[in-house]
Design a protein around this motif. Structure first.
Motif: not given
Length: 384
Positions: A171-200
């Motif tokens: 039941k866990c949505s894609d965006i909820r999982a990454v907002k909870t556990h994921f931390y971007p690394v500077p200078d990296s390029i992240y590619c994802f589909d429209k399921g991760y559209t969240d402006y925050s």
């Protein structure tokens, strides 16, 4: 004649044993254990993954058929089904998750670069659902009559390595999982589909000085504040600088690229915060996102993550993490030996010779003169 260990024994040499024992001590996994240690448990689960074993009885019969080799693998005797079942249910799965991180560090030191000319790390983000029978796995309720887990993954295109993995309920949505556990690394390029559209989420990547590439939603409202010069590539229809309308969570400018895909006769709109790369390269980055789909397809077809050796949550998660460890072990061997064939071919080759006493280096070189006993097995397996 030179003495040779089994292929499985030679694979285990590449496991970070010191890191694994530190994890065992941290979780006190071998406390009060007399015979079936955590290392024995790991070897058994790896044997099941590499040997395509489908049940506890299948594992038991396979190991008993090679009883003389068990001592050299670290076993003190046969492995009863009940012992393995108890270990799957009670031995903490976090140990195998920690082993995954240790193996990942080794693989990243050897992984090749991605195919693009730019030097930024390129990573794709996506998830896949692992279906479970609700009557057998009631703790994994997904829908009224269906159970499931969801595997969230960040795939590094340098070597196709899963560098970020989170297992959640279905039941866990894609965006909820990454907002909870994921931390971007500077200078990296992240590619994802429209399921991760969240402006925050976009803002978090922007403020971490990283970049993202995704597709724009039809419902997105924005106004154009600038226009980049169009390249000679006629597939690029527009390259605009935009600002979102009424979105306070993302107060930065974005780049909107309209691209015509001749092959599929479709027009796509890509959204990114990277203003430095050519528009055609942005489109190519999103197209390369198929690699994470191929990764999910590969692990589901070749690893044991669709049928499980236990029904408890701990047993299922332990098996999933050991499967991912086996994938990294294959990748490490491929990088270390510069094996020229695919990971699928390597997996099948190891599966057919897992408990044979052969040289792993000779096996990877496919020197038939030195492998008369397994030549027929390899031909039967691959059909040539």
């Amino acid at each position: 004649m030179a003495y040779l260990n089994t292929i499985l024994s030679q694979l285990l040499v590449h496991m970070p044993r010191h890191d694994f024992q530190s994890l065992v001590s941290q979780w006190e996994a071998d406390r009060y254990v007399k015979r079936f240690t955590t290392w024995n448990h790991l070897v058994t689960l790896l044997y099941a993954q590499a040997g395509d074993k489908k049940s506890l009885r299948d594992i038991q019969n396979g190991l008993n058929a090679h009883a003389p080799q068990l001592y050299h693998l670290g076993f003190e005797g046969p492995v009863p089904r009940s012992t393995l079942s108890d270990a799957n249910a009670t031995r903490d799965w976090h140990i195998f998750q920690g082993l995954f991180q240790a193996l990942l560090s080794r693989c990243r030191a050897l992984s090749p670069k991605h195919k693009f000319k730019f030097k930024n790390p390129l990573k794709s983000l996506d998830s896949t659902v692992i279906d479970l029978c609700l009557s057998m796995y009631p703790w994994a309720k997904y829908r009224r009559t269906k159970g499931a887990l969801k595997l969230h993954c960040l795939l590094d295109h340098a070597g196709n390595l899963p560098t970020f993995v989170v297992v959640t309920d279905g039941k866990c949505s894609d965006i909820r999982a990454v907002k909870t556990h994921f931390y971007p690394v500077p200078d990296s390029i992240y590619c994802f589909d429209k399921g991760y559209t969240d402006y925050s989420f976009f803002r978090r990547i922007q403020e971490a000085e990283a970049f993202f590439v995704t597709r724009a939603k039809i419902s997105m409202q924005a106004y154009v504040i600038g226009q980049q010069e169009l390249p000679k590539n006629k597939a690029v229809l527009a390259d605009q600088t935009i600002e979102l309308v009424g979105v306070e969570r993302f107060p930065y400018s974005l780049r909107l690229i309209r691209f015509y895909d001749v092959e599929n006769d479709r027009t796509f709109e890509f959204l990114t915060n990277n203003f430095g790369l050519p528009a055609a390269t942005i489109a190519a980055i999103y197209k390369a996102r198929w690699q994470i789909e191929a990764f999910f397809k590969w692990i589901k077809q070749n690893l044991k993550i669709k049928t499980f050796l236990g029904v408890s949550k701990n047993a299922v998660l332990a098996q999933v993490w050991v499967a991912l460890c086996y994938y990294l072990l294959l990748a490490y061997i491929k990088f270390q030996t510069k094996y020229r064939f695919s990971l699928f071919y390597l997996h099948r080759l190891i599966r057919e010779t897992l408990l044979e006493r052969l040289s792993l280096i000779d096996l990877l070189g496919l020197k038939e003169a030195k492998l008369p006993k397994v030549r027929d097995k390899i031909q039967l397996c691959f059909g040539f």
